[in-house]
Design an enzyme around this catalytic site. Structure first.
Site, mmCIF file in Angstrom:
data_model
loop_
_atom_site.group_PDB
_atom_site.id
_atom_site.type_symbol
_atom_site.label_atom_id
_atom_site.label_comp_id
_atom_site.label_asym_id
_atom_site.label_seq_id
_atom_site.Cartn_x
_atom_site.Cartn_y
_atom_site.Cartn_z
ATOM 1 N N ASP A 86 0.868 -1.192 0.000
ATOM 2 C CA ASP A 86 0.000 0.000 0.000
ATOM 3 C C ASP A 86 0.898 1.234 0.000
ATOM 4 O OD1 ASP A 86 -2.522 1.453 0.132
ATOM 5 O OD2 ASP A 86 -1.974 1.968 2.175
ATOM 6 N N SER A 87 0.328 2.358 -0.400
ATOM 7 C CA SER A 87 1.068 3.612 -0.339
ATOM 8 C C SER A 87 1.467 3.930 1.108
ATOM 9 C CB SER A 87 0.207 4.738 -0.896
ATOM 10 O OG SER A 87 -0.985 4.821 -0.137
ATOM 11 N N CYS A 135 -4.171 -1.472 -2.346
ATOM 12 C CA CYS A 135 -4.336 -0.028 -2.492
ATOM 13 C C CYS A 135 -5.155 0.187 -3.757
ATOM 14 C CB CYS A 135 -2.951 0.603 -2.633
ATOM 15 S SG CYS A 135 -2.968 2.359 -3.043
ATOM 16 N N GLU A 151 -4.390 9.400 8.134
ATOM 17 C CA GLU A 151 -2.929 9.311 8.318
ATOM 18 C C GLU A 151 -2.444 10.242 9.427
ATOM 19 O OE1 GLU A 151 -0.273 8.302 5.340
ATOM 20 O OE2 GLU A 151 -1.577 6.563 5.192
ATOM 21 N N CYS A 160 -11.310 2.556 -0.686
ATOM 22 C CA CYS A 160 -9.963 2.985 -0.307
ATOM 23 C C CYS A 160 -9.658 2.232 0.978
ATOM 24 C CB CYS A 160 -9.903 4.487 -0.070
ATOM 25 S SG CYS A 160 -8.332 5.021 0.654
ATOM 26 N N HIS A 188 -7.854 2.835 3.380
ATOM 27 C CA HIS A 188 -7.734 3.642 4.605
ATOM 28 C C HIS A 188 -9.099 3.844 5.292
ATOM 29 C CE1 HIS A 188 -3.761 4.778 3.210
ATOM 30 N NE2 HIS A 188 -3.570 5.529 4.271
HETATM 31 N N1 DGL Z 1 -5.143 3.292 0.628
HETATM 32 C C1 DGL Z 1 -5.068 3.788 -0.702
HETATM 33 C C2 DGL Z 1 -6.260 3.307 -1.519
HETATM 34 O O1 DGL Z 1 -6.846 2.319 -1.226
HETATM 35 C C3 DGL Z 1 -5.004 5.268 -0.901
HETATM 36 C C4 DGL Z 1 -4.149 6.070 -0.060
HETATM 37 C C5 DGL Z 1 -3.432 7.135 -0.828
HETATM 38 O O2 DGL Z 1 -4.050 8.084 -1.326
HETATM 39 O O3 DGL Z 1 -2.228 6.973 -0.903
HETATM 40 O O4 DGL Z 1 -6.623 3.922 -2.487
#
Ligand code: DGL
Length: 284
Positions: free
Chosen positions: A20-21, A83, A168, A202, A204
């Protein structure tokens, strides 16, 4: 190559890479480990360059490919892009253009396909809402993929550019978060009042689930991806015994970050639900 080399090549195993990022992929890894606890896992968060959500296609592709290559160097035969942004902007090019050249025996899977192939099961009104990063929304990946599996479903999207920064920065339970949680849900439902299922597209967003639930009408179902991706991976490994046998099975978990390990370990524990000890890597 003699026979001994041939046998050792065939029996070489490695962990499943989960990417993931930043921290979001840990919500997926947690569910994958619940479902498939015996395998070894290597997690990488590209925290130094996160968030990816507002970055261009070229940048997300370049960063993701670099991370995928790092997993291959660690010996991972299979990498999951946990991600949505990377799955939307980089996965197809990596699968179609890069893998055949750099690692034809390895596989990279994303989170969009497993979700879109079953999403039709959840909606009665055939109207689904997608909440995601700007990058995922702009890619139209969900609209295109859902259309392939369920052409009768209407898909309405809303980008939530401030949700990843809220998560975050540990603000996902603060009063300040309420404004932006309410705003994006309101915008989505204003575009289509027949939505009966909302996908948190997403990785997150599960951390905001409590607040998202609070501001979503009770008759709307909210879907997160962790369990969906975990079930899909289990099924994939069942259907691909050659891949399954190339994964090591000692139940280990390793965590890597491109940024500070102190920050990673304190945040990651919240996403993963248990203590995390990470190692720093430099991707240059
Ligand atoms: N967790 C990432 C996703 O599912 C996005 C987070 C980011 O913007 O880096 O898209």
């Amino acid at each position: 190559m003699d026979n001994t080399d041939d046998i050792s090549m065939k029996t070489k195993t490695g962990s499943i890479g989960v990417f993931d990022s930043g921290y979001g992929g840990l919500t997926v890894l947690k569910e994958i480990i619940n479902e498939l606890p015996d395998y070894d896992y290597t997690y990488l968060g590209d925290n130094a360059r996160a968030p990816y959500g507002n970055r261009s296609f070229e940048t997300v592709y370049h960063y993701t490919l670099q991370c995928v290559q790092w997993f291959f160097l660690q010996g991972c035969p299979l990498v999951i892009l946990a991600c949505n942004t990377a799955s939307a902007k980089a996965l197809r090019t990596i699968q179609q253009n890069d893998l055949p050249k750099i690692a034809p025996d390895k596989r990279v899977l994303g989170v969009i396909r497993p979700t879109t192939e079953i999403i039709g099961r959840f909606t009665r009104t055939r109207s689904i809402g997608i909440l995601a990063t700007s990058g995922t929304v702009q890619s139209e990946s969900y609209v295109i993929e859902i259309e392939k599996f369920f052409p009768d479903i209407k898909v309405t999207q809303e980008a939530c550019p401030l949700w990843v920064p809220l998560v975050e920065n540990n603000e996902y339970e603060s009063h300040g978060a309420d404004f932006f949680v309410k705003k994006y849900i309101h915008n989505l439902l204003h575009k289509a009042d027949d939505i009966d299922t909302i996908l948190l597209a997403c990785t997150h967003y599960p951390l905001l689930l409590k607040k998202i639930t609070e501001y979503t009408p009770v008759d709307i179902k909210i879907l997160t991806q962790g369990e969906i991706v975990a079930h899909s991976l289990k099924d994939y490994l069942y259907r691909h015994p050659e891949m399954e046998s190339s994964i090591s099975k000692k139940g280990t978990k390793e965590f890597y970050t491109t940024d500070s390990v102190e920050d990673f370990d304190s945040h990651a524990a919240i996403f993963f639900g248990m203590p995390v000890v990470s190692t720093h890597i430099d991707l240059g």
